[in-house]
Write a protein that holds these residues in place. Structure first.
Motif, PDB file in Angstrom:
ATOM      1  N   MET A  13       0.845  -1.189   0.000  1.00 54.04           N
ATOM      2  CA  MET A  13       0.000   0.000   0.000  1.00 54.04           C
ATOM      3  C   MET A  13       0.882   1.241   0.000  1.00 54.04           C
ATOM      4  O   MET A  13       2.021   1.212   0.472  1.00 54.04           O
ATOM      5  CB  MET A  13      -0.902   0.019   1.229  1.00 54.04           C
ATOM      6  N   PRO A  14       0.390   2.346  -0.554  1.00 46.59           N
ATOM      7  CA  PRO A  14       1.167   3.587  -0.491  1.00 46.59           C
ATOM      8  C   PRO A  14       1.336   4.030   0.958  1.00 46.59           C
ATOM      9  O   PRO A  14       0.400   3.941   1.753  1.00 46.59           O
ATOM     10  CB  PRO A  14       0.293   4.591  -1.268  1.00 46.59           C
ATOM     11  N   LYS A  15       2.522   4.522   1.296  1.00 45.17           N
ATOM     12  CA  LYS A  15       2.793   4.938   2.669  1.00 45.17           C
ATOM     13  C   LYS A  15       1.864   6.064   3.103  1.00 45.17           C
ATOM     14  O   LYS A  15       1.515   6.189   4.286  1.00 45.17           O
ATOM     15  CB  LYS A  15       4.241   5.370   2.798  1.00 45.17           C
ATOM     16  N   SER A  16       1.405   6.864   2.127  1.00 47.73           N
ATOM     17  CA  SER A  16       0.532   7.992   2.444  1.00 47.73           C
ATOM     18  C   SER A  16      -0.815   7.550   3.005  1.00 47.73           C
ATOM     19  O   SER A  16      -1.519   8.329   3.652  1.00 47.73           O
ATOM     20  CB  SER A  16       0.298   8.841   1.185  1.00 47.73           C
ATOM     21  N   GLU A  17      -1.187   6.296   2.772  1.00 47.66           N
ATOM     22  CA  GLU A  17      -2.480   5.791   3.239  1.00 47.66           C
ATOM     23  C   GLU A  17      -2.376   5.080   4.589  1.00 47.66           C
ATOM     24  O   GLU A  17      -3.370   4.568   5.103  1.00 47.66           O
ATOM     25  CB  GLU A  17      -3.066   4.823   2.206  1.00 47.66           C
ATOM     26  N   ARG A  18      -1.178   5.038   5.160  1.00 49.33           N
ATOM     27  CA  ARG A  18      -0.976   4.233   6.371  1.00 49.33           C
ATOM     28  C   ARG A  18      -1.889   4.662   7.520  1.00 49.33           C
ATOM     29  O   ARG A  18      -2.501   3.822   8.179  1.00 49.33           O
ATOM     30  CB  ARG A  18       0.480   4.324   6.822  1.00 49.33           C
ATOM     31  N   GLN A  19      -1.994   5.960   7.766  1.00 47.50           N
ATOM     32  CA  GLN A  19      -2.725   6.422   8.940  1.00 47.50           C
ATOM     33  C   GLN A  19      -4.181   6.005   8.899  1.00 47.50           C
ATOM     34  O   GLN A  19      -4.710   5.461   9.870  1.00 47.50           O
ATOM     35  CB  GLN A  19      -2.611   7.941   9.080  1.00 47.50           C
ATOM     36  N   ILE A  20      -4.844   6.234   7.763  1.00 47.47           N
ATOM     37  CA  ILE A  20      -6.271   5.917   7.695  1.00 47.47           C
ATOM     38  C   ILE A  20      -6.497   4.415   7.774  1.00 47.47           C
ATOM     39  O   ILE A  20      -7.446   3.951   8.419  1.00 47.47           O
ATOM     40  CB  ILE A  20      -6.914   6.524   6.426  1.00 47.47           C
ATOM     41  N   ILE A  21      -5.612   3.617   7.158  1.00 46.31           N
ATOM     42  CA  ILE A  21      -5.769   2.162   7.200  1.00 46.31           C
ATOM     43  C   ILE A  21      -5.587   1.652   8.629  1.00 46.31           C
ATOM     44  O   ILE A  21      -6.379   0.846   9.134  1.00 46.31           O
ATOM     45  CB  ILE A  21      -4.761   1.471   6.259  1.00 46.31           C
ATOM     46  N   GLN A  22      -4.574   2.130   9.320  1.00 47.02           N
ATOM     47  CA  GLN A  22      -4.288   1.568  10.641  1.00 47.02           C
ATOM     48  C   GLN A  22      -5.191   2.144  11.728  1.00 47.02           C
ATOM     49  O   GLN A  22      -5.307   1.559  12.791  1.00 47.02           O
ATOM     50  CB  GLN A  22      -2.811   1.748  10.972  1.00 47.02           C
ATOM     51  N   ILE A  23      -5.854   3.272  11.447  1.00 44.05           N
ATOM     52  CA  ILE A  23      -6.908   3.729  12.346  1.00 44.05           C
ATOM     53  C   ILE A  23      -8.157   2.874  12.155  1.00 44.05           C
ATOM     54  O   ILE A  23      -8.798   2.449  13.121  1.00 44.05           O
ATOM     55  CB  ILE A  23      -7.233   5.219  12.095  1.00 44.05           C
ATOM     56  N   ALA A  24      -8.494   2.596  10.897  1.00 50.73           N
ATOM     57  CA  ALA A  24      -9.704   1.819  10.613  1.00 50.73           C
ATOM     58  C   ALA A  24      -9.514   0.344  10.934  1.00 50.73           C
ATOM     59  O   ALA A  24     -10.443  -0.320  11.407  1.00 50.73           O
ATOM     60  CB  ALA A  24     -10.094   1.986   9.145  1.00 50.73           C
ATOM     61  N   VAL A  25      -8.318  -0.182  10.661  1.00 52.47           N
ATOM     62  CA  VAL A  25      -8.035  -1.603  10.852  1.00 52.47           C
ATOM     63  C   VAL A  25      -6.705  -1.727  11.601  1.00 52.47           C
ATOM     64  O   VAL A  25      -5.665  -1.980  11.007  1.00 52.47           O
ATOM     65  CB  VAL A  25      -7.957  -2.348   9.496  1.00 52.47           C
ATOM     66  N   PRO A  26      -6.727  -1.528  12.914  1.00 47.97           N
ATOM     67  CA  PRO A  26      -5.457  -1.482  13.657  1.00 47.97           C
ATOM     68  C   PRO A  26      -4.659  -2.768  13.615  1.00 47.97           C
ATOM     69  O   PRO A  26      -3.440  -2.749  13.823  1.00 47.97           O
ATOM     70  CB  PRO A  26      -5.902  -1.145  15.086  1.00 47.97           C
ATOM     71  N   GLU A  27      -5.322  -3.892  13.347  1.00 43.43           N
ATOM     72  CA  GLU A  27      -4.576  -5.160  13.318  1.00 43.43           C
ATOM     73  C   GLU A  27      -3.882  -5.411  11.982  1.00 43.43           C
ATOM     74  O   GLU A  27      -3.127  -6.380  11.838  1.00 43.43           O
ATOM     75  CB  GLU A  27      -5.512  -6.340  13.624  1.00 43.43           C
ATOM     76  N   ALA A  28      -4.114  -4.533  10.986  1.00 41.50           N
ATOM     77  CA  ALA A  28      -3.505  -4.742   9.673  1.00 41.50           C
ATOM     78  C   ALA A  28      -1.997  -4.546   9.735  1.00 41.50           C
ATOM     79  O   ALA A  28      -1.500  -3.618  10.373  1.00 41.50           O
ATOM     80  CB  ALA A  28      -4.107  -3.776   8.658  1.00 41.50           C
ATOM     81  N   MET A  29      -1.266  -5.443   9.053  1.00 43.95           N
ATOM     82  CA  MET A  29       0.185  -5.292   8.910  1.00 43.95           C
ATOM     83  C   MET A  29       0.443  -4.743   7.518  1.00 43.95           C
ATOM     84  O   MET A  29       0.031  -5.342   6.523  1.00 43.95           O
ATOM     85  CB  MET A  29       0.878  -6.639   9.109  1.00 43.95           C
ATOM     86  N   CYS A  30       1.123  -3.617   7.444  1.00 49.41           N
ATOM     87  CA  CYS A  30       1.252  -2.895   6.179  1.00 49.41           C
ATOM     88  C   CYS A  30       2.655  -3.019   5.595  1.00 49.41           C
ATOM     89  O   CYS A  30       3.643  -2.958   6.317  1.00 49.41           O
ATOM     90  CB  CYS A  30       0.922  -1.414   6.382  1.00 49.41           C
ATOM     91  N   GLN A  31       2.704  -3.183   4.281  1.00 46.87           N
ATOM     92  CA  GLN A  31       3.968  -3.207   3.537  1.00 46.87           C
ATOM     93  C   GLN A  31       3.917  -2.042   2.558  1.00 46.87           C
ATOM     94  O   GLN A  31       2.956  -1.904   1.800  1.00 46.87           O
ATOM     95  CB  GLN A  31       4.103  -4.534   2.767  1.00 46.87           C
ATOM     96  N   PHE A  32       4.936  -1.189   2.577  1.00 49.59           N
ATOM     97  CA  PHE A  32       4.878   0.032   1.783  1.00 49.59           C
ATOM     98  C   PHE A  32       5.624  -0.067   0.457  1.00 49.59           C
ATOM     99  O   PHE A  32       5.407   0.731  -0.443  1.00 49.59           O
ATOM    100  CB  PHE A  32       5.418   1.212   2.598  1.00 49.59           C
ATOM    101  N   GLU A  33       6.503  -1.024   0.328  1.00 44.92           N
ATOM    102  CA  GLU A  33       7.202  -1.239  -0.938  1.00 44.92           C
ATOM    103  C   GLU A  33       7.150  -2.725  -1.258  1.00 44.92           C
ATOM    104  O   GLU A  33       7.216  -3.566  -0.364  1.00 44.92           O
ATOM    105  CB  GLU A  33       8.662  -0.777  -0.848  1.00 44.92           C
TER     106      GLU A  33
END
Length: 213
Positions: free
Chosen positions: A1-21
């Protein structure tokens, strides 16, 4: 996912593990689902790169299907055993217009056999088209599922079953049926107000109803 979307994703789905590249080594992943939210502009090279670097079956949906329809040479790079999940319009863009549903089924069977791929024609009584030419109609589901994002939920469910070690065929049988059953359960509560997240919330109940622990 784009790093710019991290905040909204992890607020909405705090258990999500995000990869930015996108990692260089994709072999450490058990399964990949690609398409929902991907975007189309300038993404064909990304899709091609993933096809070259990941050789296990993956789930291909949404924007990834649009990219394939616009770049047909990429179809032959799709890992064998992968699952494509087009709705009727996506199917016609990918494989060409058909005069009726029987012709569509025949075209799907030829496509799956020739490329050793699996394809799901989404809709009422979705059709599971397997790489060996078999076609199975799904019996679960409800019109209340016909809302934006329902197909994305299915992509996640299919990817989950692949990641758990299910064969492509069994991932489709289980994923499609559980997805439809989740829609039935959610529809009993929300009727025409059913949205995609209601299906996600209903997934655990599908296993309870089927007596699966």
């Amino acid at each position: 996912m784009p790093k710019s979307e991290r905040q909204i994703i992890q607020i909405a789905v705090p258990e999500a593990m995000c990869q930015f590249e996108l990692p260089t080594d994709l072999s450490r992943f058990d399964a990949i689902g690609i398409g929902p939210g991907l975007g189309v502009m300038g993404k064909s090279a990304l899709l091609e790169s993933i096809f070259h670097r990941f050789k296990n079956p993956m789930v291909i949906d949404a924007d990834a299907l649009t990219i394939l329809s616009e770049n047909p040479d990429l179809v032959h790079l799709i890992p064998k055993g992968s699952i494509l999940t087009p709705h009727l319009k996506e199917f016609d863009r990918l494989l060409g217009d058909t005069s009726n549903h029987l012709a569509r089924l025949e075209k799907a069977a030829d496509f799956c056999r020739s490329l050793e791929l699996n394809l799901l024609i989404k809709g009422a009584n979705s059709v599971i088209c397997l790489a060996d030419g078999r076609q199975v109609f799904n019996s679960s589901g409800t019109p209340y599922m016909a809302t934006g994002g329902s197909g994305d939920v299915l992509t996640g469910m299919l990817t989950s079953f692949l990641g758990q070690g299910y064969s492509s065929a069994n991932a489709m049988f289980c994923g499609v049926y559980h997805h439809g059953l989740a829609g039935e359960i959610a529809g009993e509560h929300y009727l025409r107000g059913t949205i995609a997240s209601d299906l996600i919330d209903a997934i655990p109940e599908t296993f309870v109803q089927l007596g699966i622990s």
